[in-house]
Design a protein around this motif. Structure first.
Motif, PDB file in Angstrom:
ATOM      1  N   TYR A 188     -20.536 -44.207 -80.944  1.00  0.00           N
ATOM      2  CA  TYR A 188     -18.911 -44.158 -79.924  1.00  0.00           C
ATOM      3  C   TYR A 188     -19.082 -42.791 -80.229  1.00  0.00           C
ATOM      4  O   TYR A 188     -18.892 -41.882 -78.664  1.00  0.00           O
ATOM      5  N   THR A 222      -5.690 -47.192 -74.991  1.00  0.00           N
ATOM      6  CA  THR A 222      -6.246 -48.795 -75.688  1.00  0.00           C
ATOM      7  C   THR A 222      -7.788 -48.548 -76.243  1.00  0.00           C
ATOM      8  O   THR A 222      -7.436 -49.703 -77.202  1.00  0.00           O
ATOM      9  N   ASN A 223      -8.731 -48.003 -76.639  1.00  0.00           N
ATOM     10  CA  ASN A 223      -9.641 -48.188 -76.930  1.00  0.00           C
ATOM     11  C   ASN A 223      -9.832 -47.443 -78.145  1.00  0.00           C
ATOM     12  O   ASN A 223     -11.001 -46.508 -78.743  1.00  0.00           O
ATOM     13  N   ASP A 224      -8.900 -45.955 -77.926  1.00  0.00           N
ATOM     14  CA  ASP A 224      -9.133 -44.672 -78.619  1.00  0.00           C
ATOM     15  C   ASP A 224     -10.761 -43.589 -78.241  1.00  0.00           C
ATOM     16  O   ASP A 224     -11.521 -43.547 -79.266  1.00  0.00           O
TER      17      ASP A 224
END
Length: 338
Positions: free
Chosen positions: A239, A280-282
């Protein structure tokens, strides 16, 4: 000879294809488009301080390369115009910090070229008047950060000759301060903060020769700091493979539709790249680069639906332009600024 000519032709074709592929990668469209709106009516400046109340943004203080300033300006985000308001009555200064709570603005700390400050003031837009409040109990400083959560304000970190990470909570109802748990991780000056759904987020900044990589949020219901993923490529996961340009000092952020946008600042070269953060997903995603001249020490306004960047500096040059990001449009010229 024919073979040599053929080889030269093939090499030329390969070179053209390679360059074309490279340019296609660089010209990949990024979401978002910046629009220049009504220029700031006051003096061009950097290191100004801003806060937002409703649909109005407020900007005060800063440095115009000749003197420190104390004028206050109000920007109407819906009608796109500026109005001068009552000047700040304290000492003119720059690199202060501010937050808004309960329909009022709160301003304090800063530096005037000789002295650090820890005085604290309230601005009431209804009466267009300033009033002195109880001094900030931490040491006098500049380059701190501040934010409002629910009915209280929070102020901490910064620099007073040393790097800091202490934090205090202010209650406007009682005009009192309370020390809370210090910001986690690194001390820092010139950090960036933003608030989403009554949770505060703090990232970036500078500490003892290094650009800060750790990232934290403060939940007032738990009264503690929670560490999030680093803002650079420090993990084995995929990521963060492209997290190579989020870190910076004197970056600025605003929130639109529950997502934060971080831009400007330096590391040490001036940054124009802009990153969107989704709580919401960092995760961070690069979006359209800031279209104004590259700069640092800017200010920002946001009402949750719109976000603006105003003023700033580049070396000895100061700016008086203001830019709005439309996050759901595409810009065909994202790579004009590097």
């Amino acid at each position: 000879m024919k073979h040599q000519n053929l080889l030269a032709l093939l090499l030329t074709m390969f070179s053209v294809i390679t360059v074309s592929c490279s340019n296609d990668d660089e010209d990949e469209d990024l979401m978002g488009k910046w629009y220049r709106v009504s220029d700031f009516d006051g003096l061009a400046r950097g290191e100004a301080t801003s806060f937002t109340i409703g649909n109005k943004g407020y900007l005060t203080g800063g440095y115009d390369a000749r003197k420190h300033l104390n004028d206050l300006w109000e920007y109407d985000m819906e009608l796109d115009f500026w109005t001068q308001k009552a000047s700040f009555p304290g000492t003119s200064r720059s690199s202060s910090t501010a937050f808004s709570v309960g329909g009022k603005g709160y301003f304090g700390t800063g530096y005037d070229g000789k002295n650090y400050y820890n005085d604290f003031w309230e601005y009431n837009p209804g009466t267009n008047a300033w009033s002195s409040k109880k001094d900030y109990p931490g040491s006098a400083r500049n380059d701190a950060i501040a934010f409002g959560l629910s009915d209280k304000g929070y102020l901490g970190s910064g620099y007073n000759g040393n790097y800091l990470k202490d934090f205090y909570c202010y209650d406007p109802q009682t005009d009192t301060w309370e020390q809370i748990v210090s910001l986690g991780g690194s001390k820092r000056r010139g950090a960036t903060c933003f608030v989403i759904n009554d949770i505060a987020y703090v990232c970036a900044g500078f500490n003892n020769g290094e650009y800060v990589k750790d990232f934290w949020k403060y939940d007032p219901s738990q009264k503690r700091w929670i560490q999030l993923r680093d803002i650079t490529d420090t993990s084995d996961a995929t990521y963060d493979n492209k997290y190579n340009s989020i870190t910076r000092i004197y970056g600025v952020a605003f929130v639109i539709d529950g997502q934060a946008y971080l831009t400007c600042g330096g590391a040490p070269d001036l940054r124009s790249n802009t990153w969107k953060y989704s709580p919401t997903n960092d995760l961070w995603e690069e979006v359209a680069k800031f279209k104004g001249a590259p700069r640092t020490a800017t200010a920002s306004f946001s009402n949750g639906d719109k976000g603006f960047i105003v003023t700033g500096r580049s070396n000895n040059y100061r700016f008086d332009d203001i830019w709005e990001l439309h996050p759901y449009e595409y810009d065909d010229d994202n790579y004009e600024n590097n």
